[in-house]
Design an enzyme around this catalytic site. Structure first.
Site, PDB file in Angstrom:
ATOM      1  N   LYS A  96       0.835  -1.206   0.000  1.00 34.25           N
ATOM      2  CA  LYS A  96       0.000   0.000   0.000  1.00 34.25           C
ATOM      3  C   LYS A  96       0.862   1.245   0.000  1.00 34.25           C
ATOM      4  O   LYS A  96       1.780   1.362   0.809  1.00 34.25           O
ATOM      5  CB  LYS A  96      -0.900  -0.005   1.245  1.00 34.25           C
ATOM      6  CG  LYS A  96      -1.889   1.150   1.276  1.00 34.25           C
ATOM      7  CD  LYS A  96      -2.863   1.017   2.421  1.00 34.25           C
ATOM      8  CE  LYS A  96      -2.346   1.608   3.704  1.00 34.25           C
ATOM      9  NZ  LYS A  96      -2.041   3.044   3.656  1.00 34.25           N
TER      10      LYS A  96
ATOM     11  N   LYS B 234      -7.920   7.360  -1.006  1.00 35.29           N
ATOM     12  CA  LYS B 234      -9.122   7.800  -0.275  1.00 35.29           C
ATOM     13  C   LYS B 234      -9.861   8.915  -1.013  1.00 35.29           C
ATOM     14  O   LYS B 234     -10.078  10.014  -0.483  1.00 35.29           O
ATOM     15  CB  LYS B 234      -8.769   8.252   1.147  1.00 35.29           C
ATOM     16  CG  LYS B 234      -8.182   7.147   2.023  1.00 35.29           C
ATOM     17  CD  LYS B 234      -8.136   7.536   3.493  1.00 35.29           C
ATOM     18  CE  LYS B 234      -7.604   6.445   4.381  1.00 35.29           C
ATOM     19  NZ  LYS B 234      -6.153   6.184   4.280  1.00 35.29           N
TER      20      LYS B 234
HETATM   21  O1  S5P Z   1      -8.997   3.564   8.821  1.00 35.24           O
HETATM   22  C1  S5P Z   1      -7.890   3.598   8.332  1.00 35.24           C
HETATM   23  C2  S5P Z   1      -7.688   3.472   6.943  1.00 35.24           C
HETATM   24  C3  S5P Z   1      -6.398   3.438   6.448  1.00 35.24           C
HETATM   25  S1  S5P Z   1      -6.190   3.057   4.790  1.00 35.24           S
HETATM   26  N1  S5P Z   1      -6.781   3.716   9.125  1.00 35.24           N
HETATM   27  C4  S5P Z   1      -5.505   3.722   8.630  1.00 35.24           C
HETATM   28  O2  S5P Z   1      -4.565   3.813   9.409  1.00 35.24           O
HETATM   29  N2  S5P Z   1      -5.304   3.629   7.267  1.00 35.24           N
HETATM   30  C5  S5P Z   1      -3.945   3.699   6.687  1.00 35.24           C
HETATM   31  O3  S5P Z   1      -3.199   2.578   7.139  1.00 35.24           O
HETATM   32  C6  S5P Z   1      -3.134   4.935   7.061  1.00 35.24           C
HETATM   33  O4  S5P Z   1      -3.305   5.959   6.112  1.00 35.24           O
HETATM   34  C7  S5P Z   1      -1.710   4.413   7.091  1.00 35.24           C
HETATM   35  O5  S5P Z   1      -1.155   4.488   5.790  1.00 35.24           O
HETATM   36  C8  S5P Z   1      -1.857   2.956   7.468  1.00 35.24           C
HETATM   37  C9  S5P Z   1      -1.621   2.644   8.926  1.00 35.24           C
HETATM   38  O6  S5P Z   1      -0.290   2.880   9.268  1.00 35.24           O
HETATM   39  P1  S5P Z   1       0.324   2.489  10.715  1.00 35.24           P
HETATM   40  O7  S5P Z   1       1.706   2.987  10.639  1.00 35.24           O
HETATM   41  O8  S5P Z   1      -0.515   3.158  11.756  1.00 35.24           O
HETATM   42  O9  S5P Z   1       0.229   0.971  10.797  1.00 35.24           O
END
Ligand code: S5P
Length: 254
Positions: free
Chosen positions: A57, A90
């Site tokens: 992603k 998004k």
């Molecule tokens: O509800 C959501 C949807 C998405 S796509 N919550 C999220 O955190 N994301 C994405 O997932 C967010 O934009 C980031 O790229 C990833 C989570 O990253 P982490 O570092 O917190 O695991």
């Protein structure tokens, strides 16, 4: 419960079929979110994480040195390691605007991201426009039905309505960004972000659950892990641990 392979056989959308098949073949339901700001880092992570993941992603607009070669190289790595590229764009605007954002601009997302996602906030025509552009390219989309962040407004009736729009466009919408299983239809793939072994959260509203909680307790399919992997001291080792945990959790649901 059906296996990924059995579900792949039921899918009409070719990308859904491909994704579920490669999840079974590579024994992984791990998607990695590579939220880095330099092209070199993105490509190097894609290369080293490739064997462990089904989906990579991106947030392409956070790169500070984006160029066309970034996506050409990424596509090559994706082909080599057999994973799907998912641009986490998004989309959330009216149809005409999301169409331009998807096909045009600096990034031409529709030309290289087999998978993208959109909010349901602007209604069904916005999704219809993305579909008009993406379907001929054999791309697909995930509907954002819920979010992992604290106080998210995507819940209750909003989530129900986003599911309804997704079903209206089931030839293009192959699944959801969500926090739990939203439908028993085995052709939909549930993706869940906010996953980390430690649980807890960050200082900006993110909320984490473990792979077990997401897959076994909440019934989702694909775990999306960002900082839990790319910020670890041994990135490949950590990816391997998340892959194993995700796969073992999946086996427990069988
Ligand atoms: O509800 C959501 C949807 C998405 S796509 N919550 C999220 O955190 N994301 C994405 O997932 C967010 O934009 C980031 O790229 C990833 C989570 O990253 P982490 O570092 O917190 O695991």
């Amino acid at each position: 419960m059906l296996t990924y392979l059995q579900r792949a056989a039921l899918c009409k959308n070719p990308l859904a079929k491909k994704l579920l098949s490669l999840m079974e073949a590579k024994r992984t339901n791990l998607a990695v979110s590579v939220d880095v700001t330099l092209k070199k880092e993105l490509l190097s992570l894609a290369n080293s994480l490739g064997p462990y993941i089904c989906v990579l992603k991106t947030h392409i607009d956070i790169l500070e040195d984006f160029d066309q070669e970034t996506v050409t190289a990424l596509q090559k790595i994706a082909k080599q390691h057999q994973f799907i590229i998912f641009e986490d764009r998004k989309f959330a605007d009216i149809g005409h605007t999301v169409g331009l954002q998807y096909a045009k601009g600096v990034y031409h997302i529709a030309d290289w991201a087999q998978l993208t996602n959109a909010h349901a906030i602007a209604g069904p025509e916005s999704i219809a426009t993305l579909k008009k552009i993406g379907l001929p390219k054999q791309n697909a989309m995930l509907m954002i039905a819920e979010m992992s962040s604290q106080g998210s407004l995507a819940r209750g009736d909003y989530t129900d309505q986003s599911l309804r729009i997704a079903i209206e466009h089931s030839d293009f919408v192959i699944g959801f960004i969500c926090q739990r299983k939203l439908t028993d239809d085995p052709t939909y793939i549930h993706f869940t972000p906010g996953v980390k072994f430690s649980g807890g959260g960050d200082s900006a509203g993110q909320q984490y659950r473990t792979p077990f909680q997401a897959i076994v307790e909440a019934g989702v399919d694909v775990i999306i892990v960002g900082r839990g992997i790319y910020a670890a001291s041994s990135i490949e080792r950590e990816a391997q641990l998340y892959q194993q945990a995700g796969w073992e959790a999946y086996l427990q649901t069988k």
